[in-house]
Design a protein around this motif. Structure first.
Motif, PDB file in Angstrom:
ATOM      1  N   GLU A 205      60.179  60.717  33.155  1.00 10.83           N
ATOM      2  CA  GLU A 205      60.203  59.821  34.320  1.00 10.83           C
ATOM      3  C   GLU A 205      60.771  60.524  35.546  1.00 10.83           C
ATOM      4  N   ASN A 206      61.819  61.305  35.360  1.00 10.88           N
ATOM      5  CA  ASN A 206      62.407  62.044  36.482  1.00 10.88           C
ATOM      6  C   ASN A 206      61.400  63.024  37.081  1.00 10.88           C
ATOM      7  N   PHE A 207      60.659  63.694  36.208  1.00  9.60           N
ATOM      8  CA  PHE A 207      59.629  64.635  36.672  1.00  9.60           C
ATOM      9  C   PHE A 207      58.573  63.905  37.498  1.00  9.60           C
ATOM     10  N   LEU A 208      58.095  62.769  36.987  1.00  9.39           N
ATOM     11  CA  LEU A 208      57.065  62.019  37.699  1.00  9.39           C
ATOM     12  C   LEU A 208      57.589  61.459  39.013  1.00  9.39           C
ATOM     13  N   ASN A 209      58.803  60.988  39.024  1.00 12.50           N
ATOM     14  CA  ASN A 209      59.376  60.448  40.258  1.00 12.50           C
ATOM     15  C   ASN A 209      59.505  61.514  41.340  1.00 12.50           C
ATOM     16  N   GLU A 210      59.662  62.769  40.906  1.00 12.82           N
ATOM     17  CA  GLU A 210      59.768  63.873  41.867  1.00 12.82           C
ATOM     18  C   GLU A 210      58.409  64.276  42.442  1.00 12.82           C
ATOM     19  N   PHE A 249      39.295  60.347  43.993  1.00 10.27           N
ATOM     20  CA  PHE A 249      40.324  59.432  43.498  1.00 10.27           C
ATOM     21  C   PHE A 249      41.687  59.827  44.070  1.00 10.27           C
ATOM     22  N   LYS A 250      42.581  58.854  44.104  1.00  7.26           N
ATOM     23  CA  LYS A 250      43.975  59.170  44.403  1.00  7.26           C
ATOM     24  C   LYS A 250      44.598  59.683  43.104  1.00  7.26           C
ATOM     25  N   CYS A 251      44.970  60.935  43.067  1.00  4.49           N
ATOM     26  CA  CYS A 251      45.500  61.522  41.830  1.00  4.49           C
ATOM     27  C   CYS A 251      46.792  62.286  42.098  1.00  4.49           C
ATOM     28  N   THR A 252      47.673  62.225  41.125  1.00  3.63           N
ATOM     29  CA  THR A 252      48.824  63.125  41.055  1.00  3.63           C
ATOM     30  C   THR A 252      48.595  64.019  39.848  1.00  3.63           C
ATOM     31  N   PHE A 253      48.472  65.330  40.083  1.00  2.00           N
ATOM     32  CA  PHE A 253      48.142  66.267  39.016  1.00  2.00           C
ATOM     33  C   PHE A 253      49.386  67.017  38.533  1.00  2.00           C
ATOM     34  N   PHE A 254      49.407  67.306  37.244  1.00  2.00           N
ATOM     35  CA  PHE A 254      50.420  68.215  36.712  1.00  2.00           C
ATOM     36  C   PHE A 254      49.801  69.070  35.611  1.00  2.00           C
ATOM     37  N   LEU A 255      50.379  70.236  35.408  1.00  2.00           N
ATOM     38  CA  LEU A 255      49.954  71.146  34.342  1.00  2.00           C
ATOM     39  C   LEU A 255      51.063  71.268  33.317  1.00  2.00           C
ATOM     40  N   THR A 256      50.707  71.415  32.059  1.00  2.00           N
ATOM     41  CA  THR A 256      51.673  71.716  31.010  1.00  2.00           C
ATOM     42  C   THR A 256      51.469  73.150  30.549  1.00  2.00           C
ATOM     43  N   VAL A 278      54.053  71.821  37.671  1.00  2.00           N
ATOM     44  CA  VAL A 278      54.033  72.379  36.319  1.00  2.00           C
ATOM     45  C   VAL A 278      55.227  71.863  35.511  1.00  2.00           C
ATOM     46  N   PHE A 279      54.938  71.350  34.343  1.00  2.00           N
ATOM     47  CA  PHE A 279      55.945  70.905  33.372  1.00  2.00           C
ATOM     48  C   PHE A 279      55.965  71.973  32.289  1.00  2.00           C
ATOM     49  N   LYS A 280      56.856  72.971  32.452  1.00  2.00           N
ATOM     50  CA  LYS A 280      56.767  74.199  31.648  1.00  2.00           C
ATOM     51  C   LYS A 280      57.985  74.403  30.757  1.00  2.00           C
ATOM     52  N   ASN A 281      57.726  74.986  29.594  1.00  3.54           N
ATOM     53  CA  ASN A 281      58.786  75.349  28.636  1.00  3.54           C
ATOM     54  C   ASN A 281      59.616  74.147  28.215  1.00  3.54           C
ATOM     55  N   LYS A 282      58.976  73.013  28.031  1.00  6.99           N
ATOM     56  CA  LYS A 282      59.671  71.801  27.628  1.00  6.99           C
ATOM     57  C   LYS A 282      59.534  71.574  26.130  1.00  6.99           C
ATOM     58  N   ILE A 284      58.619  69.710  22.695  1.00 11.24           N
ATOM     59  CA  ILE A 284      57.399  68.988  22.333  1.00 11.24           C
ATOM     60  C   ILE A 284      57.557  67.491  22.552  1.00 11.24           C
ATOM     61  N   SER A 285      58.712  66.950  22.198  1.00 13.48           N
ATOM     62  CA  SER A 285      58.940  65.516  22.375  1.00 13.48           C
ATOM     63  C   SER A 285      58.917  65.130  23.852  1.00 13.48           C
ATOM     64  N   GLN A 286      59.364  66.020  24.731  1.00 15.13           N
ATOM     65  CA  GLN A 286      59.353  65.757  26.165  1.00 15.13           C
ATOM     66  C   GLN A 286      57.931  65.799  26.723  1.00 15.13           C
ATOM     67  N   VAL A 287      57.132  66.745  26.229  1.00 15.63           N
ATOM     68  CA  VAL A 287      55.730  66.819  26.640  1.00 15.63           C
ATOM     69  C   VAL A 287      54.990  65.562  26.199  1.00 15.63           C
ATOM     70  N   ALA A 288      55.250  65.134  24.975  1.00 16.46           N
ATOM     71  CA  ALA A 288      54.611  63.915  24.472  1.00 16.46           C
ATOM     72  C   ALA A 288      55.011  62.708  25.315  1.00 16.46           C
ATOM     73  N   ALA A 289      56.287  62.633  25.692  1.00 16.62           N
ATOM     74  CA  ALA A 289      56.763  61.518  26.516  1.00 16.62           C
ATOM     75  C   ALA A 289      56.072  61.515  27.874  1.00 16.62           C
ATOM     76  N   LEU A 290      55.937  62.691  28.487  1.00 18.69           N
ATOM     77  CA  LEU A 290      55.278  62.779  29.791  1.00 18.69           C
ATOM     78  C   LEU A 290      53.812  62.357  29.689  1.00 18.69           C
ATOM     79  N   ILE A 291      53.121  62.856  28.696  1.00 12.05           N
ATOM     80  CA  ILE A 291      51.711  62.496  28.535  1.00 12.05           C
ATOM     81  C   ILE A 291      51.557  61.002  28.283  1.00 12.05           C
ATOM     82  N   SER A 292      52.508  60.422  27.562  1.00 10.22           N
ATOM     83  CA  SER A 292      52.447  58.984  27.272  1.00 10.22           C
ATOM     84  C   SER A 292      52.550  58.140  28.542  1.00 10.22           C
ATOM     85  N   LEU A 293      53.143  58.704  29.596  1.00  4.55           N
ATOM     86  CA  LEU A 293      53.298  57.993  30.870  1.00  4.55           C
ATOM     87  C   LEU A 293      52.156  58.290  31.838  1.00  4.55           C
TER      88      LEU A 293
END
Length: 368
Positions: A205-210, A249-256, A278-282, A284-293
């Motif tokens: 959530e913090n990553f997305l809010n940023e 489309f209105k998009c917010t993009f990120f890379l893992t 970029v959401f890097k070197n995180k 696995i549980s954090q990557v899964a949480a981000l994708i879930s959002l």
């Protein structure tokens, strides 16, 4: 080569004399309370695609305690998994460390009712030997795999022939259960699962809010790397896809990714003026949480595909030489595209059209 094979055969003969156990064809396992699973020989993708194995055991024996032995390369995929009670990391580089060996020995010498060695693409002698060295009443493993005999089957008292050649398009989550189905252990739920907690969600959530500047934008994640070059869709196509989605489309993009993907991540970022985070070197549980959002995740056929596959987020997986019917994530919002064994036969328009449908029908996640 002949001398090497001769030495291998001599070692195998010696081990057989020391550790062979008589085969027991009874399908009755009794009530299992303490279970050991040895799966140090599989990659992360294999592990996550085969969560059904753990689920089936827990459905059959809900009060059992399950210990699993994994490798340094795959253990993070099950760190918070709700189907296991204890996880041990098997690290060959530490086998000369007396403290580590003692800890490993104590783990193996506990009283287990049964030990299982599941298989997907290959049989591991090391895993089989670990199972035999454990203090278990029952040892269950492969007798053969797709017609090839397991040379170390003598380490198991319950030996199962595994043959998927008659069903080449069956999913790994289904196949892996063939080892335990003879004992009445099964499940109808083939979905993958990664468990994450509030701290993982908070990081996501913090990553997305940023990175989100428009709350109405669609959150689109992409994984442009892959360990196998033949599984990588062209970076120029990813770039073109991002441009096309951004234009419509209105998009917010990120890379893992990780440091192993630095070259790919840097190239894509350098070719775009669109903000690309970029959401890097995180973990696995954090990557899964981000994708879930997120509203959509697009990925090559690689480990991150299986991480995304454990979420309910709509997903597009791109395949080349691998059979997607075996490996593509399972679920109502899980899609794959494959044209041929060449992943770049997939066009940008192929992916865009499917992505556009998903974005148009999305339900926006609320970001706190």
């Amino acid at each position: 080569m002949a001398n090497k094979n001769l030495l291998s055969n001599l070692i195998l003969t010696f081990i057989k004399k020391l550790f062979e156990v008589p085969e027991n064809k009874s399908a009755d396992l009794g009530q299992l309370k303490n279970i050991l699973i040895v799966r140090q020989h599989n990659q992360l993708g294999d592990l996550l695609a085969g969560i059904s194995f753990l689920r089936a055991i827990k459905e059959k024996y809900p009060d059992s305690s399950v210990t699993i032995i994994l490798s340094r390369e795959n253990y993070k995929g099950l760190l918070k998994n709700r189907f296991i009670n204890e996880l041990f990391i098997f690290d060959k580089s530490k086998l000369f460390n007396p403290v580590y060996v003692l800890k490993f020995f104590k783990l193996l010498r506990r009283n287990y009712d049964a030990v299982f060695v599941p298989v997907t693409v290959s049989v591991s002698f090391t895993s089989n030997l670990i199972a035999r060295l454990s203090n278990s009443k029952i040892r269950i493993g492969p007798k053969s795999l797709d017609g090839k005999m397991n040379d170390s089957q003598f380490l198991f008292d319950k030996r199962i022939d595994i043959d998927w050649r008659k069903h080449p398009d069956s999913h790994v989550a289904d196949r892996i259960l063939d080892l335990i189905r003879p004992f009445g252990i099964d499940t109808n739920d083939f979905s993958s699962e990664i468990n994450y907690d509030e701290s993982d969600i908070k990081i996501a959530e913090n990553f997305l809010n940023e990175i989100i500047t428009d709350k109405s934008s669609a959150i689109v994640g992409l994984h442009v790397g892959a360990g196998k070059p033949q599984n990588r869709w062209s970076l120029t196509k990813y770039i073109e896809l991002i441009k096309k989605l951004n234009s419509n489309f209105k998009c917010t993009f990120f890379l893992t990714g990780s440091d192993a993907d630095n070259e790919e991540l840097g190239f894509v970022q350098s070719k775009l003026t669109i903000p690309l985070f970029v959401f890097k070197n995180k973990e696995i549980s954090q990557v899964a949480a981000l994708i879930s959002l997120s509203d959509l995740f697009i990925t090559n056929d690689t480990g991150t595909m299986h991480i995304a596959g454990s979420t309910k987020t709509p997903q597009i997986s791109l395949f080349g030489p691998t059979n997607p019917y075996n490996w593509a994530p399972i679920g109502p919002n899980k899609y794959f595209i494959r044209k041929s064994e060449l992943i770049d036969d997939i066009t940008v328009q192929d992916v865009y059209e499917l992505a556009a449908k998903i974005i148009n029908s999305r339900k926006k996640h609320e970001i706190k």
